[in-house]
Design a protein around this motif. Structure first.
Motif, PDB file in Angstrom:
ATOM      1  N   GLY A  54      -2.485 -45.716 -25.978  1.00 10.54           N
ATOM      2  CA  GLY A  54      -1.587 -46.827 -26.263  1.00 10.54           C
ATOM      3  C   GLY A  54      -1.701 -48.000 -25.311  1.00 10.54           C
ATOM      4  N   ARG A  55      -2.666 -47.924 -24.374  1.00 10.45           N
ATOM      5  CA  ARG A  55      -2.855 -49.010 -23.409  1.00 10.45           C
ATOM      6  C   ARG A  55      -4.197 -49.690 -23.645  1.00 10.45           C
ATOM      7  NH1 ARG A  55       0.502 -48.434 -18.887  1.00 10.45           N
ATOM      8  NH2 ARG A  55      -0.256 -50.494 -18.312  1.00 10.45           N
ATOM      9  N   SER A  56      -4.216 -51.020 -23.624  1.00 13.76           N
ATOM     10  CA  SER A  56      -5.460 -51.775 -23.748  1.00 13.76           C
ATOM     11  C   SER A  56      -6.143 -51.831 -22.385  1.00 13.76           C
ATOM     12  CB  SER A  56      -5.171 -53.197 -24.246  1.00 13.76           C
ATOM     13  OG  SER A  56      -6.356 -53.958 -24.291  1.00 13.76           O
ATOM     14  N   ILE A  57      -7.374 -51.340 -22.338  1.00 15.59           N
ATOM     15  CA  ILE A  57      -8.112 -51.275 -21.073  1.00 15.59           C
ATOM     16  C   ILE A  57      -9.443 -52.003 -21.209  1.00 15.59           C
ATOM     17  CG2 ILE A  57      -9.341 -49.731 -19.486  1.00 15.59           C
ATOM     18  CD1 ILE A  57      -7.139 -47.701 -19.871  1.00 15.59           C
ATOM     19  N   THR A  58      -9.721 -52.889 -20.268  1.00 16.50           N
ATOM     20  CA  THR A  58     -11.033 -53.537 -20.182  1.00 16.50           C
ATOM     21  C   THR A  58     -11.782 -52.929 -19.007  1.00 16.50           C
ATOM     22  OG1 THR A  58     -10.247 -55.644 -21.079  1.00 16.50           O
ATOM     23  CG2 THR A  58     -12.252 -55.710 -19.791  1.00 16.50           C
ATOM     24  N   LEU A  59     -12.939 -52.341 -19.305  1.00 18.13           N
ATOM     25  CA  LEU A  59     -13.805 -51.835 -18.247  1.00 18.13           C
ATOM     26  C   LEU A  59     -14.918 -52.853 -18.015  1.00 18.13           C
ATOM     27  CD1 LEU A  59     -14.302 -48.022 -19.015  1.00 18.13           C
ATOM     28  CD2 LEU A  59     -12.851 -49.068 -17.279  1.00 18.13           C
ATOM     29  N   ILE A  60     -15.166 -53.198 -16.760  1.00 19.46           N
ATOM     30  CA  ILE A  60     -16.218 -54.153 -16.404  1.00 19.46           C
ATOM     31  C   ILE A  60     -17.241 -53.419 -15.552  1.00 19.46           C
ATOM     32  CG2 ILE A  60     -16.730 -56.371 -15.325  1.00 19.46           C
ATOM     33  CD1 ILE A  60     -13.539 -56.822 -15.719  1.00 19.46           C
ATOM     34  N   ASP A  61     -18.365 -53.105 -16.185  1.00 16.84           N
ATOM     35  CA  ASP A  61     -19.464 -52.428 -15.507  1.00 16.84           C
ATOM     36  C   ASP A  61     -20.311 -53.477 -14.797  1.00 16.84           C
ATOM     37  OD1 ASP A  61     -21.231 -50.488 -14.712  1.00 16.84           O
ATOM     38  OD2 ASP A  61     -22.208 -50.268 -16.658  1.00 16.84           O
ATOM     39  N   THR A  62     -20.790 -53.160 -13.617  1.00 15.05           N
ATOM     40  CA  THR A  62     -21.520 -54.152 -12.819  1.00 15.05           C
ATOM     41  C   THR A  62     -22.856 -53.596 -12.345  1.00 15.05           C
ATOM     42  OG1 THR A  62     -20.505 -53.418 -10.733  1.00 15.05           O
ATOM     43  CG2 THR A  62     -19.362 -55.153 -11.965  1.00 15.05           C
ATOM     44  N   PRO A  63     -23.819 -54.492 -12.062  1.00 14.31           N
ATOM     45  CA  PRO A  63     -25.077 -54.036 -11.458  1.00 14.31           C
ATOM     46  C   PRO A  63     -24.851 -53.678  -9.994  1.00 14.31           C
ATOM     47  CG  PRO A  63     -25.041 -56.417 -11.582  1.00 14.31           C
ATOM     48  CD  PRO A  63     -23.794 -55.938 -12.271  1.00 14.31           C
ATOM     49  N   GLY A  64     -25.901 -53.230  -9.356  1.00 15.14           N
ATOM     50  CA  GLY A  64     -25.769 -52.838  -7.944  1.00 15.14           C
ATOM     51  C   GLY A  64     -25.749 -54.040  -7.032  1.00 15.14           C
ATOM     52  N   PHE A  65     -24.591 -54.702  -6.960  1.00 12.21           N
ATOM     53  CA  PHE A  65     -24.471 -55.863  -6.070  1.00 12.21           C
ATOM     54  C   PHE A  65     -24.884 -55.518  -4.646  1.00 12.21           C
ATOM     55  CE2 PHE A  65     -20.799 -57.258  -8.936  1.00 12.21           C
ATOM     56  CZ  PHE A  65     -21.577 -58.181  -9.601  1.00 12.21           C
ATOM     57  N   PHE A  66     -24.624 -54.285  -4.254  1.00 14.88           N
ATOM     58  CA  PHE A  66     -24.716 -53.934  -2.850  1.00 14.88           C
ATOM     59  C   PHE A  66     -25.931 -53.068  -2.543  1.00 14.88           C
ATOM     60  CE2 PHE A  66     -20.341 -54.021  -4.516  1.00 14.88           C
ATOM     61  CZ  PHE A  66     -19.975 -55.251  -4.005  1.00 14.88           C
ATOM     62  N   ASP A  67     -26.927 -53.099  -3.446  1.00 17.91           N
ATOM     63  CA  ASP A  67     -28.165 -52.364  -3.196  1.00 17.91           C
ATOM     64  C   ASP A  67     -28.910 -52.975  -2.021  1.00 17.91           C
ATOM     65  OD1 ASP A  67     -27.454 -50.984  -5.421  1.00 17.91           O
ATOM     66  OD2 ASP A  67     -29.047 -51.754  -6.711  1.00 17.91           O
ATOM     67  N   GLN A  68     -29.567 -52.122  -1.249  1.00 18.80           N
ATOM     68  CA  GLN A  68     -30.375 -52.629  -0.145  1.00 18.80           C
ATOM     69  C   GLN A  68     -31.539 -53.445  -0.697  1.00 18.80           C
ATOM     70  OE1 GLN A  68     -31.465 -49.199   2.260  1.00 18.80           O
ATOM     71  NE2 GLN A  68     -30.027 -49.863   3.814  1.00 18.80           N
ATOM     72  N   GLY A  69     -31.863 -54.535  -0.019  1.00 19.95           N
ATOM     73  CA  GLY A  69     -33.007 -55.351  -0.411  1.00 19.95           C
ATOM     74  C   GLY A  69     -32.669 -56.471  -1.365  1.00 19.95           C
ATOM     75  N   ARG A  70     -31.446 -56.498  -1.904  1.00 22.50           N
ATOM     76  CA  ARG A  70     -31.079 -57.590  -2.803  1.00 22.50           C
ATOM     77  C   ARG A  70     -30.619 -58.776  -1.977  1.00 22.50           C
ATOM     78  NH1 ARG A  70     -28.005 -56.576  -8.302  1.00 22.50           N
ATOM     79  NH2 ARG A  70     -29.020 -58.574  -8.575  1.00 22.50           N
ATOM     80  N   SER A  71     -31.218 -59.939  -2.217  1.00 25.17           N
ATOM     81  CA  SER A  71     -30.863 -61.125  -1.444  1.00 25.17           C
ATOM     82  C   SER A  71     -29.561 -61.714  -1.958  1.00 25.17           C
ATOM     83  CB  SER A  71     -31.969 -62.181  -1.552  1.00 25.17           C
ATOM     84  OG  SER A  71     -32.017 -62.708  -2.872  1.00 25.17           O
ATOM     85  N   GLU A  72     -28.951 -62.534  -1.121  1.00 22.74           N
ATOM     86  CA  GLU A  72     -27.701 -63.196  -1.510  1.00 22.74           C
ATOM     87  C   GLU A  72     -27.916 -64.085  -2.736  1.00 22.74           C
ATOM     88  OE1 GLU A  72     -24.117 -65.844   0.535  1.00 22.74           O
ATOM     89  OE2 GLU A  72     -25.881 -65.257   1.700  1.00 22.74           O
ATOM     90  N   ASP A  73     -29.085 -64.715  -2.816  1.00 25.45           N
ATOM     91  CA  ASP A  73     -29.374 -65.588  -3.956  1.00 25.45           C
ATOM     92  C   ASP A  73     -29.511 -64.801  -5.255  1.00 25.45           C
ATOM     93  OD1 ASP A  73     -29.269 -67.880  -2.478  1.00 25.45           O
ATOM     94  OD2 ASP A  73     -31.405 -67.925  -2.048  1.00 25.45           O
ATOM     95  N   GLU A  74     -29.957 -63.540  -5.171  1.00 23.04           N
ATOM     96  CA  GLU A  74     -30.019 -62.688  -6.355  1.00 23.04           C
ATOM     97  C   GLU A  74     -28.623 -62.271  -6.787  1.00 23.04           C
ATOM     98  OE1 GLU A  74     -33.739 -59.832  -6.638  1.00 23.04           O
ATOM     99  OE2 GLU A  74     -32.889 -59.756  -4.626  1.00 23.04           O
ATOM    100  N   VAL A  75     -27.785 -62.009  -5.813  1.00 21.71           N
ATOM    101  CA  VAL A  75     -26.454 -61.477  -6.097  1.00 21.71           C
ATOM    102  C   VAL A  75     -25.511 -62.551  -6.634  1.00 21.71           C
ATOM    103  CG1 VAL A  75     -24.382 -60.486  -5.023  1.00 21.71           C
ATOM    104  CG2 VAL A  75     -26.639 -59.583  -4.451  1.00 21.71           C
ATOM    105  N   LYS A  76     -25.595 -63.766  -6.104  1.00 21.92           N
ATOM    106  CA  LYS A  76     -24.613 -64.808  -6.422  1.00 21.92           C
ATOM    107  C   LYS A  76     -24.447 -65.093  -7.914  1.00 21.92           C
ATOM    108  CE  LYS A  76     -24.092 -67.457  -2.149  1.00 21.92           C
ATOM    109  NZ  LYS A  76     -24.379 -68.724  -1.461  1.00 21.92           N
ATOM    110  N   PRO A  77     -25.539 -65.307  -8.677  1.00 18.59           N
ATOM    111  CA  PRO A  77     -25.341 -65.603 -10.109  1.00 18.59           C
ATOM    112  C   PRO A  77     -24.636 -64.482 -10.853  1.00 18.59           C
ATOM    113  CG  PRO A  77     -27.570 -66.153  -9.425  1.00 18.59           C
ATOM    114  CD  PRO A  77     -26.952 -65.391  -8.299  1.00 18.59           C
TER     115      PRO A  77
END
Length: 360
Positions: A54-77
């Protein structure tokens, strides 16, 4: 909290920790694609809505923002898209780990989450473990957590809220041990979330960025509403989010364009370097003139040109032909090639823009 309010739940954690499988388990259906290694480079945030108990739920799945080796410029968009999806803010953060040793790498993930969202986010957080089959027989997740000082401290900051799932082996609801049943754990998780919502008086986490994005979405939604009388409110909001995201990304492009105007000579040097390396023409700029003055931003522009070579290189060759030269000088590129490259990049961006799959 009003039962009609949609609860926004944001899943955070490293790639491979089982966020998508967890989201499917909560929904009781395959709503999210479970990614393999090849999918990770193109994976973007994804939001789905379902009514549960009876409750409306929105799940927001995300990529690995915090993976090692990902640059800030990759993460920002991608972080920008995530923020747009969960604006004006999530009611719940699910911080997802595997049942395995809590190392410095996992601690670094926690630290990065807090850098992006602040310590206040933990008031809205539940720590969720996947791969529950690794939990020793007869042990509950609270006992497992108590064995690690790092985990113990994190769960305590999250109001002692933690749960465990196993998306591979705990699917059978006829378990001898009810605790090791995903159906049981989903029910318990929803109870935990309801208690947390009551404690937070139904409020959601927000910050200045989330508030500003929500303001822009509402303004855009009003504009759409006035121009289209037949569009539903749900469709209006989705269109508004897409338009705001596109506007934000174009703003980033225009910022780059402004920088090019300010330092055309430096951009020309980069352009000539790209031409000499990709087209094969001789150039007066065989190497970059001064490594120290070539900042990271312009190196990324050069790399972008190389990646888009199929669309751009023919235009660069044409630009060289137009000035009647087989040798491309810095001056030539400044006058013709630099803007040809930029306009080609802009055209390529606008043709391939997809708000659900940025910068593929």
């Amino acid at each position: 909290m009003d039962k009609s309010t949609t609860i926004r739940i944001l899943l955070l954690g490293k790639s491979g920790n089982g966020k998508s499988s967890l989201a499917n388990t909560i929904f009781g259906e395959t709503a999210f694609k479970v990614k393999n290694f090849n999918d990770l480079k193109t994976f973007v945030s994804e939001a789905k809505i379902k009514c549960i108990n009876g409750r409306s739920i929105t799940l927001i799945d995300t990529p690995g923002f915090f993976d090692q080796g990902r640059s800030e410029d990759e993460v920002k968009p991608e972080l920008m898209r995530c923020i747009t999806e969960c604006a004006p803010g999530p009611h719940v953060f699910l911080i997802v780990f595997k049942v395995e040793r809590y190392t410095e790498q996992e601690q670094a993930v926690t630290n990065e989450i807090l850098q992006y969202f602040s310590d206040d986010a933990l008031k809205y957080a539940v720590v969720v473990f996947t791969h529950g089959d690794q939990l020793p027989e007869g042990m509950k997740i609270e006992q497992y957590v108590s064995q690690s000082e790092g985990l113990r401290g994190l769960v305590k900051k999250c109001g002692d809220r933690c749960h465990v799932f196993d998306c591979k082996y705990w699917k059978n609801t006829e378990q001898e041990d009810n605790y090791r049943s995903n159906q049981f754990q989903v029910a318990e998780l929803l109870v935990t979330i309801d208690k947390m919502l009551m404690k937070n008086t139904g409020e959601f986490y927000t910050n200045a960025v989330l508030s500003e994005v929500e303001r822009e979405i509402q303004e855009e939604a009003q504009r759409i509403r006035l121009s289209s009388k037949t569009t539903s409110e749900e469709e209006i909001r989705e269109l508004a989010k897409i338009n705001i995201l596109k506007k934000q990304m174009k703003g980033a492009t225009l910022w780059i364009k402004g920088s090019v105007v300010a330092v055309t000579g430096l951009f020309a040097a980069v352009s000539a370097w790209v031409i000499s390396s990709r087209v094969g023409q001789t150039s007066t700029v065989v190497a970059l003139p001064n490594q120290e003055i070539l900042d990271q931003g312009f190196r990324e522009i050069a790399e972008s040109v190389v990646k888009a070579e199929e669309a751009i290189v023919p235009l660069i060759v044409k630009a060289g032909e137009e000035v009647g030269q087989t040798t491309v000088s810095v001056t030539d590129v400044a006058e013709t090639g630099a803007w040809v490259i930029f306009e080609a990049l802009t055209a390529l961006y606008e043709r391939t823009y997809d708000p659900y799959n940025l910068f593929v």
